[in-house]
Design an enzyme around this catalytic site. Structure first.
Site, PDB file in Angstrom:
ATOM      1  N   ARG A  64     -75.476 -78.095 -32.189  1.00 16.78           N
ATOM      2  CA  ARG A  64     -74.190 -77.477 -32.478  1.00 16.78           C
ATOM      3  C   ARG A  64     -73.917 -76.269 -31.596  1.00 16.78           C
ATOM      4  O   ARG A  64     -72.897 -76.199 -30.918  1.00 16.78           O
ATOM      5  CB  ARG A  64     -74.235 -77.009 -33.933  1.00 16.78           C
ATOM      6  CG  ARG A  64     -72.993 -77.051 -34.707  1.00 16.78           C
ATOM      7  CD  ARG A  64     -73.394 -76.718 -36.140  1.00 16.78           C
ATOM      8  NE  ARG A  64     -74.719 -77.266 -36.428  1.00 16.78           N
ATOM      9  CZ  ARG A  64     -74.915 -78.448 -37.002  1.00 16.78           C
ATOM     10  NH1 ARG A  64     -73.904 -79.142 -37.400  1.00 16.78           N
ATOM     11  NH2 ARG A  64     -76.139 -78.907 -37.202  1.00 16.78           N
ATOM     12  N   THR A  65     -74.830 -75.312 -31.585  1.00 20.78           N
ATOM     13  CA  THR A  65     -74.590 -74.064 -30.869  1.00 20.78           C
ATOM     14  C   THR A  65     -74.462 -74.316 -29.372  1.00 20.78           C
ATOM     15  O   THR A  65     -73.569 -73.778 -28.722  1.00 20.78           O
ATOM     16  CB  THR A  65     -75.734 -73.060 -31.150  1.00 20.78           C
ATOM     17  OG1 THR A  65     -75.887 -72.945 -32.557  1.00 20.78           O
ATOM     18  CG2 THR A  65     -75.430 -71.708 -30.562  1.00 20.78           C
ATOM     19  N   ARG A 114     -81.000 -68.953 -26.173  1.00 19.90           N
ATOM     20  CA  ARG A 114     -81.589 -69.265 -27.467  1.00 19.90           C
ATOM     21  C   ARG A 114     -83.094 -69.293 -27.252  1.00 19.90           C
ATOM     22  O   ARG A 114     -83.567 -69.970 -26.338  1.00 19.90           O
ATOM     23  CB  ARG A 114     -81.052 -70.625 -27.926  1.00 19.90           C
ATOM     24  CG  ARG A 114     -81.926 -71.443 -28.866  1.00 19.90           C
ATOM     25  CD  ARG A 114     -81.888 -71.022 -30.306  1.00 19.90           C
ATOM     26  NE  ARG A 114     -80.572 -70.965 -30.895  1.00 19.90           N
ATOM     27  CZ  ARG A 114     -80.085 -71.871 -31.740  1.00 19.90           C
ATOM     28  NH1 ARG A 114     -80.796 -72.942 -32.053  1.00 19.90           N
ATOM     29  NH2 ARG A 114     -78.913 -71.722 -32.277  1.00 19.90           N
ATOM     30  N   HIS A 142     -78.431 -64.075 -34.968  1.00 21.40           N
ATOM     31  CA  HIS A 142     -77.639 -65.167 -34.409  1.00 21.40           C
ATOM     32  C   HIS A 142     -76.175 -64.725 -34.560  1.00 21.40           C
ATOM     33  O   HIS A 142     -75.447 -65.205 -35.416  1.00 21.40           O
ATOM     34  CB  HIS A 142     -77.928 -66.463 -35.187  1.00 21.40           C
ATOM     35  CG  HIS A 142     -77.340 -67.701 -34.567  1.00 21.40           C
ATOM     36  ND1 HIS A 142     -76.487 -67.666 -33.480  1.00 21.40           N
ATOM     37  CD2 HIS A 142     -77.463 -69.009 -34.894  1.00 21.40           C
ATOM     38  CE1 HIS A 142     -76.132 -68.914 -33.174  1.00 21.40           C
ATOM     39  NE2 HIS A 142     -76.711 -69.739 -34.013  1.00 21.40           N
TER      40      HIS A 142
END
Lengths: 319, 183
Positions: A64-65, A114, A142
């Site tokens: 997703r990210t 990340r 985050h």
């Protein structure tokens, strides 16, 4: 009549919400409001970041990210390079610095990172002239997830101040929870956390939250319930006897929703363990805004990319 | 550098007469209001667009669709200015394909804002034509762009600033010239 936003963004990086002021968070949310419309256009692209190069460094799996950042970058007309490495081949420390130096040598304007180590993005920001955006570092922060959560709540409720939110589950390992707590407290929300004692960090109440061990009490009269994922990959040891027991005691069921306010919002940062921390009928039910969160994530990330890459902090505060 | 107000070029009545004339010219040139839409450029172009729509409603008894354009993300100086300008919403709730779009702004100067607006509009669809209406044309174009409807041509020096003020936003309606002086 005049509604000018006076505050200017002058940060090179977005590393976490702990450092941001209420006004800076509001600026990001307001900017995201303007970016939302772009994804509804025929041509879903604006030339704002034309000629900028952005590197997505994902040292940890993410769907997703990573996709959300990549889409946001492309919709702003930036050039994008993706770098994902299996965690095993890279240890932190020198290797990350080496990576950073290589990035510098390629004249990249912005790095989205990340990493499984808390503080990885912070270290990188010190070494680079390029902007650094934290897309999740270990169990630390985050920030874009928390921003999109607040953006979603504000969009549905019209405000943040004074709202009650209950964050349920694995607070100890959750960077999403940490960023949300920092952000929501600053925006004047009333934050509650709830989970088994083993999954709540010691001294969590010092962040200003209320601690509950019983879910029915935690969700009583709240405006928002946020379920967190049980992170099997971060649990070297057992924090609770069994998944089944966790689900029975802390799973979000439609029965438990009745304790909350009538128009409660159900949120989950994804990916969901259906039937564990959230029941399918709740995840797909009328109160769920889980897919709105994903849509809004795009607008929020566009706003962050636009603000961060615009700061002309050559050399910046770091290096 | 100091700024000094040099004088008024249009008063409230003057602005109203100009808008009235522009509204008539738009209807005349397009032989009515069929297929016509109007889009104001933020900030003051939006209020001018609203005024023009109101005027056309009085003349033709038809309401033409109105939209709002924020050109910030299409500026050609984004990579050179100090910090990112605030982005406001673009709101065009109708399809502009095959429509005649009248773009409205307060002051036409270098033409760079209009270039950005044209690029942005075309990302929304393929209009039949785009026309430009401005309250003040002050010259000094840096791009080959001209207005189809101009309230007033004001010869200016580049050391001057032309400021349009509208009641809806600035409490008072007028157009003034401000001089820039080196101190």
């Amino acid at each position: 009549m005049k509604k000018e936003i006076n505050i200017k963004w002058d940060r090179k990086d977005l590393l976490g919400l702990e450092d941001l002021t209420k006004e800076e968070i509001k600026l990001i949310l307001d900017t995201a409001e303007s970016f939302k419309e772009i994804s509804a256009r025929k041509i879903k692209k604006v030339p704002a970041l034309m000629g900028k190069t952005i590197a997505n460094l994902f040292f940890e799996p993410s769907t997703r990210t990573r996709i959300s950042f990549e889409l946001a970058e492309k919709r702003l007309s930036a050039d994008v390079v993706n770098f994902s490495a299996s965690t095993s081949s890279l240890s932190k420390g020198e290797t990350l610095i080496d990576t950073a130096k290589n990035i510098e040598a390629m004249k990249i304007d912005c790095v989205v990172i990340r990493h499984s180590s808390s503080g990885a993005s912070y270290m990188l920001s010190k070494k680079l002239n390029a902007s650094v955006i934290n897309a999740g570092d270990g169990t630390h922060e985050h920030p874009t997830q928390a921003l999109l959560d607040m953006f979603t709540i504000r969009g549905k409720k019209g405000r943040l101040e004074g709202l009650k939110v209950a964050i349920i589950g694995d607070i100890r390992h959750s960077r999403v929870a940490r960023s949300n707590i920092w952000g929501m407290m600053k925006m004047g929300m009333d934050v509650r956390v709830c989970g088994p004692k083993t999954l709540l960090p010691v001294d969590i109440e010092k962040m200003g939250v209320q601690v509950f061990y019983n879910i029915e009490q935690a969700v009583k009269n709240v405006d928002v319930i946020m379920a967190l994922r049980i992170q099997k990959e971060r649990q070297g040891q057992s924090y609770f006897p069994s998944i089944r027991e966790y689900s029975k005691l802390y799973g979000i069921t439609s029965e438990r929703l009745k304790y909350a306010k009538g128009n409660v919002l159900i949120m989950h940062p994804g990916p969901m363990n259906r039937g564990v921390e959230i029941m399918p009928e709740v995840a797909d039910g009328p109160y769920s805004v889980i897919l709105d969160q994903v849509t809004n994530g795009l607008a929020v990330r566009m706003a962050v990319l636009y603000l961060v890459t615009g700061s002309k902090n050559e050399g910046g505060t770091s290096v | 550098m100091s700024l000094k107000e040099k004088g008024q070029v249009m008063d409230k009545e003057g602005v109203e007469r100009s808008i009235s004339r522009i509204a008539h010219e738009i209807v005349e040139k397009n032989k009515g209001t069929d297929n016509l839409v109007i889009i104001g450029i933020r900030t003051r172009g939006v209020f001018l667009a609203e005024r023009i729509v109101k005027k056309i409603k009085q003349i033709e008894k038809t309401v033409i669709p109105i939209g709002t354009l924020d050109i910030t993300l299409y500026r050609d100086d984004l990579s050179t200015i100090a910090s990112q300008p605030v982005v406001h919403k673009t709101e065009i709730s109708f399809d502009i394909t095959d429509k005649v779009v009248v773009l409205v702004d307060d002051v036409l100067y270098t033409g760079r804002t209009i270039r950005a607006a044209l690029d942005e509009l075309i990302d929304f669809g393929r209009p039949k034509a785009i026309q430009l209406a401005v309250l003040v044309d002050r010259g000094h174009r840096e791009l080959p762009i001209r207005a189809d409807y101009a309230g007033k041509n004001v010869p200016t020096s580049q050391k001057e600033i032309v400021e349009v003020r509208l009641e809806e936003y600035d409490k008072k309606t007028e157009v003034i010239i401000i001089g820039k002086y080196a101190k």
